[in-house]
Design a protein around this motif. Structure first.
Motif, PDB file in Angstrom:
ATOM      1  N   LYS A 109       6.753  -9.359 -39.593  1.00  0.00           N
ATOM      2  CA  LYS A 109       5.862  -8.237 -39.887  1.00  0.00           C
ATOM      3  C   LYS A 109       4.780  -8.028 -38.834  1.00  0.00           C
ATOM      4  N   ILE A 110       4.807  -8.837 -37.771  1.00  0.00           N
ATOM      5  CA  ILE A 110       3.799  -8.725 -36.719  1.00  0.00           C
ATOM      6  C   ILE A 110       4.256  -7.728 -35.657  1.00  0.00           C
ATOM      7  N   GLU A 111       3.379  -6.785 -35.346  1.00  0.00           N
ATOM      8  CA  GLU A 111       3.658  -5.772 -34.321  1.00  0.00           C
ATOM      9  C   GLU A 111       2.845  -6.093 -33.065  1.00  0.00           C
ATOM     10  N   VAL A 112       3.517  -6.296 -31.949  1.00  0.00           N
ATOM     11  CA  VAL A 112       2.870  -6.611 -30.676  1.00  0.00           C
ATOM     12  C   VAL A 112       3.416  -5.672 -29.609  1.00  0.00           C
ATOM     13  N   GLU A 113       2.532  -4.860 -29.017  1.00  0.00           N
ATOM     14  CA  GLU A 113       2.964  -3.967 -27.942  1.00  0.00           C
ATOM     15  C   GLU A 113       1.888  -3.907 -26.867  1.00  0.00           C
ATOM     16  N   PHE A 114       2.316  -3.981 -25.599  1.00  0.00           N
ATOM     17  CA  PHE A 114       1.416  -3.998 -24.447  1.00  0.00           C
ATOM     18  C   PHE A 114       1.746  -2.884 -23.470  1.00  0.00           C
ATOM     19  N   VAL A 115       0.724  -2.393 -22.782  1.00  0.00           N
ATOM     20  CA  VAL A 115       0.897  -1.595 -21.564  1.00  0.00           C
ATOM     21  C   VAL A 115       0.710  -2.530 -20.386  1.00  0.00           C
ATOM     22  N   ILE A 116       1.693  -2.546 -19.488  1.00  0.00           N
ATOM     23  CA  ILE A 116       1.594  -3.336 -18.260  1.00  0.00           C
ATOM     24  C   ILE A 116       1.251  -2.385 -17.119  1.00  0.00           C
ATOM     25  N   ASP A 117       0.165  -2.682 -16.411  1.00  0.00           N
ATOM     26  CA  ASP A 117      -0.370  -1.742 -15.431  1.00  0.00           C
ATOM     27  C   ASP A 117       0.393  -1.727 -14.117  1.00  0.00           C
ATOM     28  N   THR A 118       0.979  -2.842 -13.753  1.00  0.00           N
ATOM     29  CA  THR A 118       1.687  -2.934 -12.479  1.00  0.00           C
ATOM     30  C   THR A 118       2.984  -3.710 -12.656  1.00  0.00           C
ATOM     31  N   LEU A 119       4.008  -3.307 -11.914  1.00  0.00           N
ATOM     32  CA  LEU A 119       5.286  -4.017 -11.949  1.00  0.00           C
ATOM     33  C   LEU A 119       5.302  -5.222 -11.001  1.00  0.00           C
ATOM     34  N   GLU A 120       4.198  -5.422 -10.269  1.00  0.00           N
ATOM     35  CA  GLU A 120       4.151  -6.477  -9.258  1.00  0.00           C
ATOM     36  C   GLU A 120       4.439  -7.854  -9.860  1.00  0.00           C
ATOM     37  N   TYR A 121       3.804  -8.164 -10.994  1.00  0.00           N
ATOM     38  CA  TYR A 121       3.972  -9.485 -11.585  1.00  0.00           C
ATOM     39  C   TYR A 121       5.366  -9.653 -12.187  1.00  0.00           C
ATOM     40  N   LEU A 122       5.903  -8.587 -12.776  1.00  0.00           N
ATOM     41  CA  LEU A 122       7.265  -8.652 -13.298  1.00  0.00           C
ATOM     42  C   LEU A 122       8.250  -8.863 -12.152  1.00  0.00           C
TER      43      LEU A 122
END
Length: 282
Positions: free
Chosen positions: A154-167
């Motif tokens: 039931k936990i909702e976790v969503e993020f905005v990632i600002d840069t693809l550099e780390y990925l």
């Protein structure tokens, strides 16, 4: 009945104040830079992490606590007569749960209960707070497990990632994807689904557009929100976190909206200026 001590790992991303208030113990993961090993949240914090990445152009590796780390953390509480409930980083993302389970087997059966959060960051933190509240009410480890395990879905976790550099540096997207993403100013939205990080949206353009998408995704579920607690969690994005907190408070009936900062493990995978919204559904 034995007292129950709640444990978690350093990816829970709760503030020091909250952890101390609820008497929550933490077993840190490791951050490894050029052979040097640091304990997440103890000997390295995100500002130092980002400085080292900027200096070296490299990302650190991260590692779960060893079974011995867990044994050493648990042993004093077991010796004092307490039972333990440990809630940790999703088994889809780390061997933390596996190692905690190995450690638990070294104690008398039933003394250490290990719960896979199927989450990360304050998605874990929410479950840990619920467990700590239950422990404070005198519930047993068995009762706490029965309460928490159904909550993991039931936990909702969503993020905005600002840069693809780390990925990209972490091997999670190609150099071509990172280049095109940078060129087009693409900001991915990442959600935790079935214990794993899943790309849900790619927002092109200004950062504000991505933040509004994140906010709208959360508000679309406002009638399903548990209205007790919601977290805005960020890495060096305090202004954006404050904006989201204000909007959530205006447009929902959530009683407590906390802003917390991501630790080094989450930061090393997502990078600076990441910001997320975390809540439980009813």
């Amino acid at each position: 009945m034995s007292r129950v001590q709640i444990f978690t790992d350093s990816t829970n991303d709760l503030s020091d104040e909250l952890r101390q208030s609820y008497q929550i113990e933490v077993v840190p993961l490791y951050v490894i830079f050029d052979g040097d090993s640091y304990k997440d949240g103890v000997s390295i914090k995100p500002d130092k992490l980002f400085h080292l990445v900027g200096q070296t152009g490299k990302l650190p590796k991260t590692a779960a606590p060893s079974p011995t780390d867990f044994e050493q953390a648990f042993a004093p509480y077991i010796a004092a007569g307490d039972d333990i409930v440990f809630i940790g980083l999703s088994s889809e993302l780390s061997s933390t749960i596996q190692n905690a389970t190995i450690a638990a087997s070294q104690f008398e059966e039933g003394r250490v209960t290990v719960i896979d959060s199927r989450n990360l960051s304050t998605g874990i933190g929410l479950l840990v707070l619920k467990a700590a509240q239950a422990a404070g009410e005198g519930k047993s480890a068995k009762e706490i497990r029965a309460l928490i395990e159904p909550q993991t879905a039931k936990i909702e976790v969503e993020f905005v990632i600002d840069t693809l550099e780390y990925l990209h540096k972490g091997g999670r997207c190609s150099s071509v994807q990172a280049f095109i993403g940078s060129l087009l100013k693409i900001r991915p939205l990442v959600k935790v689904i079935k214990g794993a990080m899943t790309l849900t949206d790619k927002v092109r353009g200004k950062r504000e557009k991505a933040l509004d998408q994140l906010l709208n995704n959360a508000l679309a579920q406002k009638d399903l929100m548990d209205e007790e607690i919601l977290f805005i969690t960020h890495a060096m994005a305090a202004e954006d976190a404050a904006y989201l907190k204000n909007q959530i408070e205006q447009h929902t009936n959530v009683k407590r909206v906390y802003i917390t900062e991501t630790g080094c493990v989450i930061s090393s995978h997502c990078g600076p200026c990441t910001v997320g919204i975390v809540f439980a559904k009813k």
